[in-house]
Design a protein around this motif. Structure first.
Motif, mmCIF file in Angstrom:
data_model
loop_
_atom_site.group_PDB
_atom_site.id
_atom_site.type_symbol
_atom_site.label_atom_id
_atom_site.label_comp_id
_atom_site.label_asym_id
_atom_site.label_seq_id
_atom_site.Cartn_x
_atom_site.Cartn_y
_atom_site.Cartn_z
ATOM 1 N N PRO A 166 51.848 40.316 12.198
ATOM 2 C CA PRO A 166 53.161 40.799 11.757
ATOM 3 C C PRO A 166 54.210 39.694 11.643
ATOM 4 O O PRO A 166 55.128 39.803 10.830
ATOM 5 N N HIS A 167 54.054 38.621 12.406
ATOM 6 C CA HIS A 167 55.037 37.540 12.351
ATOM 7 C C HIS A 167 54.923 36.715 11.064
ATOM 8 O O HIS A 167 55.809 35.905 10.778
ATOM 9 N N ARG A 168 53.861 36.908 10.319
ATOM 10 C CA ARG A 168 53.719 36.255 9.011
ATOM 11 C C ARG A 168 54.110 37.181 7.869
ATOM 12 O O ARG A 168 53.993 36.810 6.700
ATOM 13 N N CYS A 169 54.548 38.402 8.204
ATOM 14 C CA CYS A 169 54.814 39.421 7.180
ATOM 15 C C CYS A 169 56.313 39.630 6.971
ATOM 16 O O CYS A 169 57.101 39.550 7.913
ATOM 17 N N ALA A 170 56.654 39.936 5.742
ATOM 18 C CA ALA A 170 57.994 40.420 5.408
ATOM 19 C C ALA A 170 57.849 41.812 4.826
ATOM 20 O O ALA A 170 57.036 42.027 3.920
ATOM 21 N N PHE A 171 58.625 42.745 5.345
ATOM 22 C CA PHE A 171 58.562 44.124 4.885
ATOM 23 C C PHE A 171 59.761 44.396 3.986
ATOM 24 O O PHE A 171 60.904 44.167 4.379
ATOM 25 N N VAL A 172 59.499 44.882 2.785
ATOM 26 C CA VAL A 172 60.536 45.073 1.768
ATOM 27 C C VAL A 172 60.631 46.565 1.461
ATOM 28 O O VAL A 172 59.682 47.167 0.955
ATOM 29 N N ASP A 173 61.774 47.177 1.748
ATOM 30 C CA ASP A 173 61.892 48.635 1.645
ATOM 31 C C ASP A 173 63.349 49.001 1.411
ATOM 32 O O ASP A 173 64.256 48.230 1.754
ATOM 33 N N ASP A 174 63.562 50.195 0.872
ATOM 34 C CA ASP A 174 64.928 50.679 0.671
ATOM 35 C C ASP A 174 65.406 51.549 1.829
ATOM 36 O O ASP A 174 66.594 51.890 1.898
ATOM 37 N N GLU A 177 65.141 53.211 8.171
ATOM 38 C CA GLU A 177 64.252 53.671 9.241
ATOM 39 C C GLU A 177 62.926 52.917 9.206
ATOM 40 O O GLU A 177 62.358 52.562 10.253
ATOM 41 N N ASN A 178 62.417 52.663 8.008
ATOM 42 C CA ASN A 178 61.153 51.939 7.878
ATOM 43 C C ASN A 178 61.312 50.474 8.277
ATOM 44 O O ASN A 178 60.422 49.882 8.891
ATOM 45 N N LEU A 179 62.442 49.899 7.928
ATOM 46 C CA LEU A 179 62.702 48.504 8.282
ATOM 47 C C LEU A 179 62.879 48.337 9.789
ATOM 48 O O LEU A 179 62.495 47.310 10.356
ATOM 49 N N LEU A 185 57.979 45.481 15.171
ATOM 50 C CA LEU A 185 56.647 44.876 15.192
ATOM 51 C C LEU A 185 56.684 43.356 15.024
ATOM 52 O O LEU A 185 55.650 42.701 15.132
ATOM 53 N N GLY A 186 57.860 42.811 14.735
ATOM 54 C CA GLY A 186 57.995 41.368 14.582
ATOM 55 C C GLY A 186 57.996 40.878 13.155
ATOM 56 O O GLY A 186 57.940 39.667 12.910
ATOM 57 N N MET A 187 58.058 41.789 12.186
ATOM 58 C CA MET A 187 58.097 41.384 10.787
ATOM 59 C C MET A 187 59.504 40.954 10.386
ATOM 60 O O MET A 187 60.497 41.425 10.951
ATOM 61 N N SER A 188 59.583 40.083 9.391
ATOM 62 C CA SER A 188 60.854 39.837 8.715
ATOM 63 C C SER A 188 61.158 41.078 7.875
ATOM 64 O O SER A 188 60.251 41.800 7.464
ATOM 65 N N THR A 189 62.441 41.336 7.619
ATOM 66 C CA THR A 189 62.804 42.569 6.918
ATOM 67 C C THR A 189 63.732 42.276 5.745
ATOM 68 O O THR A 189 64.671 41.483 5.864
ATOM 69 N N VAL A 190 63.446 42.951 4.635
ATOM 70 C CA VAL A 190 64.255 42.825 3.425
ATOM 71 C C VAL A 190 64.665 44.227 2.997
ATOM 72 O O VAL A 190 63.808 45.077 2.707
ATOM 73 N N TRP A 191 65.966 44.465 2.977
ATOM 74 C CA TRP A 191 66.507 45.777 2.604
ATOM 75 C C TRP A 191 66.910 45.747 1.135
ATOM 76 O O TRP A 191 67.744 44.941 0.723
ATOM 77 N N VAL A 192 66.320 46.647 0.338
ATOM 78 C CA VAL A 192 66.667 46.767 -1.075
ATOM 79 C C VAL A 192 67.722 47.860 -1.198
ATOM 80 O O VAL A 192 67.426 49.052 -1.113
#
Length: 218
Positions: A166-174, A177-179, A185-192
């Motif tokens: 998870p530390h190598r992942c970026a999660f991209v979501d609008d 709650e999902n972010l 979990l340790g992911m980077s997060t991108v809010w659209v």
């Protein structure tokens, strides 16, 4: 943003579908909500107002209407998904930016889709917007054993299935709650989102995925 410190080849981008890679708000979501309300009226004996309240209440509490129906009514997920994601005119309903292909091509690393929608719908939308070839894997509500975002269970299954750190992942979501779950979990997060506000568990806010390559250091 942790992922920006990694070389592009080691990055993993996990994208939501609806309202992230394309805009479902104008046509698809209203039609989907009508289908879900009709389903609830058909099988649960509620009127239109009751169906609307039921759909929204379960969505707010559990992230998906299906999850609430399974928990409280023993709903059969296959039937629900078939009857609430039927779009014979989907090609006329999808709205997306032509620049999306160029943005995904510029974004280094592995790319996956994680959607709370069923596989038949997700794959058809990706085909219609012409971006399916950019993704190494597509992870849908069926793969999450019908326990989609924001529940931790679906995220854990995704990470195990694709052997992801998870530390190598970026999660991209609008959806915030999902972010929030991705951040836990340790992911980077991108809010659209077009909403301009600071959120503690959001690393980067963009109004469109087309902005992402220039916001992340090569």
């Amino acid at each position: 943003m942790r992922i920006a410190a990694l070389p592009p080849s080691r990055r993993v981008w996990i994208f939501d579908l609806d309202n992230t890679l394309h805009d479902a708000r104008a046509r698809i979501f209203p039609a989907m909500h009508e289908q879900i309300n009709a389903y609830l009226q058909r099988y649960y004996g509620v009127d239109e107002a009751g169906a609307d309240a039921m759909r929204q209440g379960f969505w707010r509490r559990y992230g998906t209407t299906l999850n609430g129906l399974m928990r409280h009514h023993g709903e059969h997920p296959g039937r629900f998904l078939r009857e609430t994601h039927a779009f014979p005119e989907l090609g006329d309903m999808v709205e997306h930016e032509n620049a999306l292909k160029h943005a995904l091509a510029r974004l280094g690393g592995r790319k996956l889709v994680f959607s709370n929608a069923p596989r038949h719908y997700v794959e058809e939308v990706l085909r219609l917007i012409g971006v399916g070839r950019f993704f190494d894997a597509v992870y849908t509500i069926e793969d999450a054993r019908y326990q989609g975002k924001p529940a931790l269970h679906g995220f854990h299954l995704l990470l195990r299935k694709h052997d992801l750190d998870p530390h190598r992942c970026a999660f991209v979501d609008d959806m915030l709650e999902n972010l929030r779950t991705a951040h836990r979990l340790g992911m980077s997060t991108v809010w659209v989102s077009a909403v301009r506000k600071r959120v503690s568990y959001v690393d980067v806010r963009i109004s469109s995925v087309t902005e992402l390559p220039r916001r992340i250091r090569p």
